[in-house]
Write a protein that holds these residues in place. Structure first.
Motif, PDB file in Angstrom:
ATOM      1  N   PHE A 191      -4.474   6.862   0.903  1.00  0.00           N
ATOM      2  CA  PHE A 191      -3.901   5.530   0.784  1.00  0.00           C
ATOM      3  C   PHE A 191      -4.365   4.862  -0.505  1.00  0.00           C
ATOM      4  CE2 PHE A 191      -4.057   6.689   5.205  1.00  0.00           C
ATOM      5  CZ  PHE A 191      -2.753   6.441   5.605  1.00  0.00           C
ATOM      6  N   TRP A 192      -3.387   4.259  -1.196  1.00  0.00           N
ATOM      7  CA  TRP A 192      -3.634   3.589  -2.471  1.00  0.00           C
ATOM      8  C   TRP A 192      -3.157   2.150  -2.396  1.00  0.00           C
ATOM      9  CZ3 TRP A 192      -6.509   5.977  -6.016  1.00  0.00           C
ATOM     10  CH2 TRP A 192      -6.679   7.348  -5.854  1.00  0.00           C
ATOM     11  N   GLU A 193      -3.844   1.299  -3.082  1.00  0.00           N
ATOM     12  CA  GLU A 193      -3.506  -0.121  -3.138  1.00  0.00           C
ATOM     13  C   GLU A 193      -2.074  -0.342  -3.632  1.00  0.00           C
ATOM     14  OE1 GLU A 193      -5.286  -2.721  -6.352  1.00  0.00           O
ATOM     15  OE2 GLU A 193      -6.454  -3.299  -4.574  1.00  0.00           O
ATOM     16  N   SER A 194      -1.662   0.469  -4.613  1.00  0.00           N
ATOM     17  CA  SER A 194      -0.333   0.324  -5.211  1.00  0.00           C
ATOM     18  C   SER A 194       0.062   1.629  -5.894  1.00  0.00           C
ATOM     19  CB  SER A 194      -0.344  -0.791  -6.260  1.00  0.00           C
ATOM     20  OG  SER A 194      -1.183  -0.409  -7.347  1.00  0.00           O
ATOM     21  N   ALA A 225      -1.961   2.027  -9.059  1.00  0.00           N
ATOM     22  CA  ALA A 225      -3.306   2.576  -8.843  1.00  0.00           C
ATOM     23  C   ALA A 225      -3.240   4.088  -8.669  1.00  0.00           C
ATOM     24  CB  ALA A 225      -3.951   1.929  -7.621  1.00  0.00           C
ATOM     25  N   ALA A 251     -10.667   3.214  -8.522  1.00  0.00           N
ATOM     26  CA  ALA A 251     -10.072   1.893  -8.296  1.00  0.00           C
ATOM     27  C   ALA A 251      -8.734   2.035  -7.588  1.00  0.00           C
ATOM     28  CB  ALA A 251      -9.879   1.170  -9.630  1.00  0.00           C
ATOM     29  N   GLY A 252      -8.525   1.241  -6.549  1.00  0.00           N
ATOM     30  CA  GLY A 252      -7.266   1.255  -5.815  1.00  0.00           C
ATOM     31  C   GLY A 252      -7.239   2.191  -4.625  1.00  0.00           C
ATOM     32  N   TYR A 253      -8.253   3.058  -4.467  1.00  0.00           N
ATOM     33  CA  TYR A 253      -8.336   3.961  -3.322  1.00  0.00           C
ATOM     34  C   TYR A 253      -8.627   3.138  -2.072  1.00  0.00           C
ATOM     35  CZ  TYR A 253     -10.359   7.412  -0.131  1.00  0.00           C
ATOM     36  OH  TYR A 253     -10.656   8.186   0.960  1.00  0.00           O
ATOM     37  N   LYS A 254      -7.876   3.379  -0.995  1.00  0.00           N
ATOM     38  CA  LYS A 254      -8.017   2.587   0.224  1.00  0.00           C
ATOM     39  C   LYS A 254      -8.400   3.402   1.449  1.00  0.00           C
ATOM     40  CE  LYS A 254      -7.210  -1.448  -1.359  1.00  0.00           C
ATOM     41  NZ  LYS A 254      -8.317  -2.396  -1.386  1.00  0.00           N
ATOM     42  N   GLU A 272       5.795   3.884   1.145  1.00  0.00           N
ATOM     43  CA  GLU A 272       5.289   2.525   1.196  1.00  0.00           C
ATOM     44  C   GLU A 272       4.842   2.268   2.640  1.00  0.00           C
ATOM     45  OE1 GLU A 272       6.790  -2.071   0.610  1.00  0.00           O
ATOM     46  OE2 GLU A 272       8.137  -0.441   0.095  1.00  0.00           O
ATOM     47  N   GLN A 327       0.682  -1.686   9.564  1.00  0.00           N
ATOM     48  CA  GLN A 327      -0.619  -1.063   9.726  1.00  0.00           C
ATOM     49  C   GLN A 327      -1.286  -1.634  10.975  1.00  0.00           C
ATOM     50  OE1 GLN A 327      -3.167  -1.631   6.365  1.00  0.00           O
ATOM     51  NE2 GLN A 327      -4.850  -0.505   7.253  1.00  0.00           N
ATOM     52  N   MET A 362       0.847  -1.166   0.000  1.00  0.00           N
ATOM     53  CA  MET A 362       0.000   0.000   0.000  1.00  0.00           C
ATOM     54  C   MET A 362       0.892   1.228   0.000  1.00  0.00           C
ATOM     55  SD  MET A 362      -3.290   1.097   2.374  1.00  0.00           S
ATOM     56  CE  MET A 362      -2.818   0.025   3.648  1.00  0.00           C
TER      57      MET A 362
END
Length: 106
Positions: A57-60, A63, A34-37, A96, A100, A1
């Protein structure tokens, strides 16, 4: 993430107006990307200015780049919000997430 971290500040008399523009969502439609966390929006009164920090926060990294484009480090500040800022990061920092803890209660 990946955590996207950005700092900005307003004069105290503009802080509430600026804050209201970023709640409940930092950027319109962000939660549907897509990919938003998730995100955090932080505020700190420093007397002569009020500091704001956003953490998105993003998945990758892919994203994040799909959302922000190839120059993904550039700040994304809608024009109607710029008028309230006395200073801000021209580029966001990206980290990175290596650990968490349990999510905070809202």
């Amino acid at each position: 993430m990946i955590a996207r971290v950005w700092h900005g500040a307003t004069k105290p008399q503009h802080a509430d107006a600026y804050e209201s523009m970023l709640k409940p969502e930092l950027l319109p439609g962000l939660s549907k990307i897509a990919g938003y966390k998730g995100s955090y929006f932080l505020r700190r009164d420093l007397g002569q200015e009020v500091e704001f920090i956003t953490m998105i926060f993003w998945e990758s990294l892919d994203a994040l780049k799909a959302f922000a484009g190839p120059d993904y480090e550039l700040s994304i500040i809608p024009e109607e919000r710029r008028q309230y800022l006395s200073k801000h990061d021209e580029k966001a920092a990206h980290y990175e997430v290596v650990s968490q803890a349990s999510p905070l209660a809202r």
